[in-house]
Design an enzyme around this catalytic site. Structure first.
Site, PDB file in Angstrom:
ATOM      1  N   GLY A 204       0.780  -1.232   0.000  1.00 18.71           N
ATOM      2  CA  GLY A 204       0.000   0.000   0.000  1.00 18.71           C
ATOM      3  C   GLY A 204       0.810   1.278   0.000  1.00 18.71           C
TER       4      GLY A 204
ATOM      5  N   CYS B 155      15.573  -0.672   1.579  1.00 23.45           N
ATOM      6  CA  CYS B 155      15.746  -1.845   2.445  1.00 23.45           C
ATOM      7  C   CYS B 155      17.210  -2.197   2.657  1.00 23.45           C
ATOM      8  CB  CYS B 155      15.010  -3.047   1.857  1.00 23.45           C
ATOM      9  SG  CYS B 155      13.241  -2.773   1.718  1.00 23.45           S
TER      10      CYS B 155
END
Length: 394
Positions: free
Chosen positions: A201, A326
């Site tokens: 999302g 990340c």
């Protein structure tokens, strides 16, 4: 800091005001647990089903094929680990690429330690994996192919339809990590023969901590989280109702605005790429020149360190990255840039700029002007650049 220009939308996006507005009632007004039987909670169950229907419609899928997760990383882990376990009796061979997100690569490494064999395919200089190479890697014991829809660092869009058709013809499951692509480019799961698809999302102006995994009917996949009957007994845990509602609102919003929004992003992206390549010497564009995400531009600048570049951009109010969020903090160059053939010293000088719907042409020009100044300043301090200039003068 006089201004803030956010060009790291591949890392995360601002949650849109209308998405926040849609979520708010589910924190303090309609707070019932969807699994409860009374009518107060049943309204939330209906709302969750409504989001499932919204996402299914965008993908051309069935409502029952959408499963909510905590995000793209969980969805990737679920797709690989649970499918590997479910189809282990058929074989233990998995095919993926060298430029996947670490949610795929690290999961592949995890499975290798448990007796599975993973083939990591090469890509070309633009980051494209060859469908022919995928087909050539298929063996009788191949149970899963996982290829990302579009790369999160260099923006290259992969030939997913061709790969899906190959997988289907050979009776092999096909998963795609569409975390960067969903909401940016049209995706129809049937057209691409996709069996599983991951999305998140917060990449499309929705909230963090929510995503989904599309699982085609008939795919034999095990439960990933145990302890309850939620998500049709495949993913236990009380549903994140506000997050699910926010995901639905963001997905609907992205689908509705996609054509106009991405046309604007492409125009600004191409303006950015054109100026950088024309005005900053010894720079190169990474990724496919045309088949790339509408909002992605990734550059390498010779004779500089990406970390210094990011710090100096930050001092000018510009938010950017050198690759995946990340792996921020890692001193190693991007595995994606190494996979497309860049040497370490050039891969270290990389910069990813990812535009958003609020980015303006004025922002792009400010960033390019700042980049020109910063790159020149860093090169002035570089003995490697000094030696290079001396050699070229001789």
């Amino acid at each position: 800091m006089d201004r803030l220009i956010y060009l790291d939308n591949a890392a995360t996006t601002r949650t849109a005001p209308e998405v926040v507005e849609a979520m708010l009632p589910y924190f303090s007004e309609s707070y019932g647990n969807p699994s409860s039987v009374y009518s107060f909670a049943a309204k939330n169950k209906d709302a969750v089903t409504g989001t499932r229907e919204t996402i299914a419609k965008i993908l051309g899928a069935d409502t029952s094929e959408i499963y909510f997760t905590a995000g793209g990383t969980e969805s990737d882990n679920w797709a690989l680990k649970a499918a590997a376990e479910a189809y282990a009796s058929k074989g233990k061979h998995i095919i993926t690429t060298k430029i996947e997100h670490h949610a795929i690569l690290h999961t592949g490494a995890y499975l290798e330690k448990r007796g599975y064999e993973v083939t990591y395919l090469d890509v070309d200089e633009n980051g494209v994996v060859s469908p022919a190479a995928v087909e050539a890697a298929i063996r009788p014991d191949t149970i899963l192919i996982s290829v990302m829809f579009a790369n999160n660092e260099i923006g290259t869009i992969e030939p997913i339809r061709e790969i899906g058709q190959i997988a289907r013809a050979h009776g092999v499951l096909f998963h795609t990590d569409a975390v960067q692509a969903f909401g940016q480019i049209p995706i129809r799961v049937d057209d691409c023969c996709i069996d599983m698809l991951s999305a998140s999302g917060h990449k499309l102006n929705g909230p963090k901590g929510i995503g989904f995994l599309y699982i085609r009917k008939g795919v034999k996949i095990r439960s990933f989280i145990h302890g309850g009957a939620q998500e049709r007994k495949r993913r236990a845990g009380t549903e994140n109702v506000p997050g699910i509602i926010g995901l639905g609102a963001a997905a609907q919003r992205a689908a509705r605005s996609m054509e106009e929004r991405t046309a604007k992003e492409r125009e600004l992206r191409d303006h950015l790429i054109g100026r950088v390549l024309a005005e900053i010497p010894y720079s190169r564009l990474n990724g496919h020149p045309t088949d790339r995400l509408p909002n992605n531009a990734n550059f390498s600048f010779r004779f500089i360190e990406g970390e210094s570049l990011l710090i100096m951009l930050d001092m000018k109010g510009i938010c950017a990255s050198s690759g995946s969020a990340c792996t921020s903090g890692s001193l190693d160059p991007s595995h994606v840039l190494l996979a497309i053939g860049l040497p370490h010293e050039i891969a270290h000088g990389s910069l990813r700029l990812t535009l958003g719907e609020e980015t303006t042409r004025e922002d792009i020009d400010y960033v390019v002007d700042a980049l020109k100044e910063i790159v020149a300043r860093l090169r002035d301090m570089s003995p490697l650049y000094e030696d290079f200039v001396k050699k070229n003068r001789q």
